[in-house]
Design a protein around this motif. Structure first.
Motif, PDB file in Angstrom:
ATOM      1  N   THR A 142      -0.997   5.629   1.047  1.00 43.10           N
ATOM      2  CA  THR A 142      -1.875   6.173   0.375  1.00 43.10           C
ATOM      3  C   THR A 142      -1.615   7.683  -0.161  1.00 43.10           C
ATOM      4  O   THR A 142      -2.015   7.777  -1.510  1.00 43.10           O
ATOM      5  CB  THR A 142      -3.400   6.532   1.331  1.00 43.10           C
ATOM      6  N   LEU A 143      -1.146   8.449   0.438  1.00 41.60           N
ATOM      7  CA  LEU A 143      -0.546   9.470  -0.256  1.00 41.60           C
ATOM      8  C   LEU A 143       0.291   9.536  -1.278  1.00 41.60           C
ATOM      9  O   LEU A 143       0.411  10.101  -2.476  1.00 41.60           O
ATOM     10  CB  LEU A 143       0.199  10.621   1.064  1.00 41.60           C
ATOM     11  N   ARG A 144       1.365   8.576  -1.342  1.00 44.50           N
ATOM     12  CA  ARG A 144       2.223   8.245  -2.257  1.00 44.50           C
ATOM     13  C   ARG A 144       1.468   7.674  -3.503  1.00 44.50           C
ATOM     14  O   ARG A 144       1.682   8.122  -4.818  1.00 44.50           O
ATOM     15  CB  ARG A 144       3.319   7.059  -1.611  1.00 44.50           C
ATOM     16  N   ARG A 145       0.551   6.930  -3.406  1.00 43.75           N
ATOM     17  CA  ARG A 145      -0.181   6.318  -4.398  1.00 43.75           C
ATOM     18  C   ARG A 145      -0.938   7.514  -5.188  1.00 43.75           C
ATOM     19  O   ARG A 145      -1.134   7.669  -6.459  1.00 43.75           O
ATOM     20  CB  ARG A 145      -1.230   5.239  -3.938  1.00 43.75           C
ATOM     21  N   PHE A 146      -1.614   8.233  -4.243  1.00 42.28           N
ATOM     22  CA  PHE A 146      -2.198   9.508  -4.715  1.00 42.28           C
ATOM     23  C   PHE A 146      -1.377  10.377  -5.880  1.00 42.28           C
ATOM     24  O   PHE A 146      -1.772  10.692  -6.701  1.00 42.28           O
ATOM     25  CB  PHE A 146      -2.747  10.273  -3.865  1.00 42.28           C
ATOM     26  N   LEU A 147      -0.389  10.633  -5.363  1.00 44.48           N
ATOM     27  CA  LEU A 147       0.650  11.609  -5.935  1.00 44.48           C
ATOM     28  C   LEU A 147       1.090  10.818  -7.279  1.00 44.48           C
ATOM     29  O   LEU A 147       1.799  11.629  -8.209  1.00 44.48           O
ATOM     30  CB  LEU A 147       2.011  11.821  -4.762  1.00 44.48           C
ATOM     31  N   GLU A 148       1.258   9.616  -7.053  1.00 43.35           N
ATOM     32  CA  GLU A 148       1.736   8.924  -8.251  1.00 43.35           C
ATOM     33  C   GLU A 148       0.576   8.530  -9.367  1.00 43.35           C
ATOM     34  O   GLU A 148       0.884   7.904 -10.457  1.00 43.35           O
ATOM     35  CB  GLU A 148       2.584   7.499  -7.981  1.00 43.35           C
ATOM     36  N   GLY A 149      -0.490   8.856  -9.032  1.00 38.00           N
ATOM     37  CA  GLY A 149      -1.479   8.750 -10.004  1.00 38.00           C
ATOM     38  C   GLY A 149      -2.127   7.541 -10.180  1.00 38.00           C
ATOM     39  O   GLY A 149      -2.784   7.047 -10.875  1.00 38.00           O
ATOM     40  N   LYS A 150      -1.987   6.495  -9.009  1.00 41.29           N
ATOM     41  CA  LYS A 150      -2.429   5.251  -8.833  1.00 41.29           C
ATOM     42  C   LYS A 150      -3.740   5.214  -8.123  1.00 41.29           C
ATOM     43  O   LYS A 150      -4.048   5.896  -7.439  1.00 41.29           O
ATOM     44  CB  LYS A 150      -1.240   4.352  -8.314  1.00 41.29           C
ATOM     45  N   ARG A 151      -4.497   3.960  -8.320  1.00 42.59           N
ATOM     46  CA  ARG A 151      -5.774   3.942  -7.682  1.00 42.59           C
ATOM     47  C   ARG A 151      -5.388   3.587  -6.196  1.00 42.59           C
ATOM     48  O   ARG A 151      -4.244   3.230  -5.548  1.00 42.59           O
ATOM     49  CB  ARG A 151      -6.385   2.485  -8.249  1.00 42.59           C
ATOM     50  N   LEU A 152      -6.242   4.181  -5.310  1.00 43.16           N
ATOM     51  CA  LEU A 152      -6.004   4.187  -3.813  1.00 43.16           C
ATOM     52  C   LEU A 152      -6.140   3.036  -3.183  1.00 43.16           C
ATOM     53  O   LEU A 152      -5.478   2.517  -2.116  1.00 43.16           O
ATOM     54  CB  LEU A 152      -6.723   5.424  -3.309  1.00 43.16           C
ATOM     55  N   TRP A 153      -7.273   2.213  -3.745  1.00 40.49           N
ATOM     56  CA  TRP A 153      -7.507   0.717  -2.921  1.00 40.49           C
ATOM     57  C   TRP A 153      -6.240  -0.169  -3.500  1.00 40.49           C
ATOM     58  O   TRP A 153      -5.770  -0.011  -4.613  1.00 40.49           O
ATOM     59  CB  TRP A 153      -8.599   0.292  -3.440  1.00 40.49           C
ATOM     60  N   HIS A 154      -5.778  -1.123  -2.748  1.00 41.96           N
ATOM     61  CA  HIS A 154      -4.427  -1.865  -2.975  1.00 41.96           C
ATOM     62  C   HIS A 154      -4.437  -3.056  -1.980  1.00 41.96           C
ATOM     63  O   HIS A 154      -5.098  -2.796  -1.016  1.00 41.96           O
ATOM     64  CB  HIS A 154      -3.322  -0.871  -2.641  1.00 41.96           C
ATOM     65  N   ASP A 155      -3.454  -3.864  -2.067  1.00 38.48           N
ATOM     66  CA  ASP A 155      -3.231  -5.059  -1.496  1.00 38.48           C
ATOM     67  C   ASP A 155      -2.339  -4.667  -0.138  1.00 38.48           C
ATOM     68  O   ASP A 155      -1.088  -4.188  -0.473  1.00 38.48           O
ATOM     69  CB  ASP A 155      -2.623  -6.124  -2.137  1.00 38.48           C
TER      70      ASP A 155
END
Length: 210
Positions: free
Chosen positions: A157-170
């Motif tokens: 979740t932190l990685r996606r946040f730092l990469e500017g991606k949506r937090l919900w995911h598969d």
């Protein structure tokens, strides 16, 4: 003057979980024999790094994974509650697709919002508390390297946040294997790069209780 600091986010090793439940924050879940070997492998992987600070989630599996790292670098282990596993209403239950708790209609109301998610700690809250833990580790190891031992969902979740991606995911597509290392490179306070490695090899994110 530029100060380069690296914070390594290490996922714990495999856990002894013979019943295949979602153990979450439950106590008493230790590393399996394979998990202990994975902890040694990641410690060997980081042996040549300039580690000045090691901090871990309070859960047993994270503390045990951190052990060989602190021993290798002759450091004291610090515990940070903000590195803990995400809260989840299905904790203690089997949650495989088509099996266990997800088959029971009484649990379906918890599944109404996968974007928050409705069954557990909000993704945004996970990202913010993890970011706070990373900032504290970066400050403690300024000019050197730090290790934060945590869990799959918080790290991803932190990685996606730092990469500017949506937090919900598969969940089946998470890139965060057991004993993996997600490294955050900072130039002063600015994040300049993210690197991912699997010193203990790949593991499937589909395996419940891994």
């Amino acid at each position: 003057m530029s100060v380069r600091t690296v914070v390594h986010l290490v996922r714990h090793g495999e856990v002894h979980n013979p019943t295949g439940i979602l153990y979450g924050r439950l106590e008493g879940f230790k590393l399996s024999e394979l998990g202990q070997r994975q902890a040694l492998t990641v410690a060997e992987h980081l042996a040549g790094s300039d580690i000045a600070h090691v901090v871990a989630s309070p859960l047993q599996r994270a503390q045990e994974t951190a052990g060989p790292i602190v021993d290798s670098h002759q450091l004291d282990l610090v515990t940070d509650e903000q590195l803990i596993e995400a809260d989840n209403v299905f904790e203690g239950k089997r949650v495989s697709i088509g099996d266990g708790a997800l088959r029971s209609p009484r649990h379906w109301p918890h599944m109404h919002n996968p974007f928050l998610p409705s069954w557990g700690e909000p993704y945004l809250h996970i990202a913010r508390r993890m970011l706070g833990a990373v900032y504290r580790a970066r400050a403690a190891a300024a000019g050197h390297e730090a290790v934060c031992v945590s869990h799959q969902l918080p790290i991803w979740t932190l990685r996606r946040f730092l990469e500017g991606k949506r937090l919900w995911h598969d969940p089946r597509r998470r890139q965060c294997s057991l004993a993996s290392v997600t490294s955050l490179m900072f130039d002063n306070e600015s994040l300049v790069a993210i690197r991912y490695r699997e010193p203990a090899g790949a593991s499937s994110p589909k395996v419940t209780g891994a």
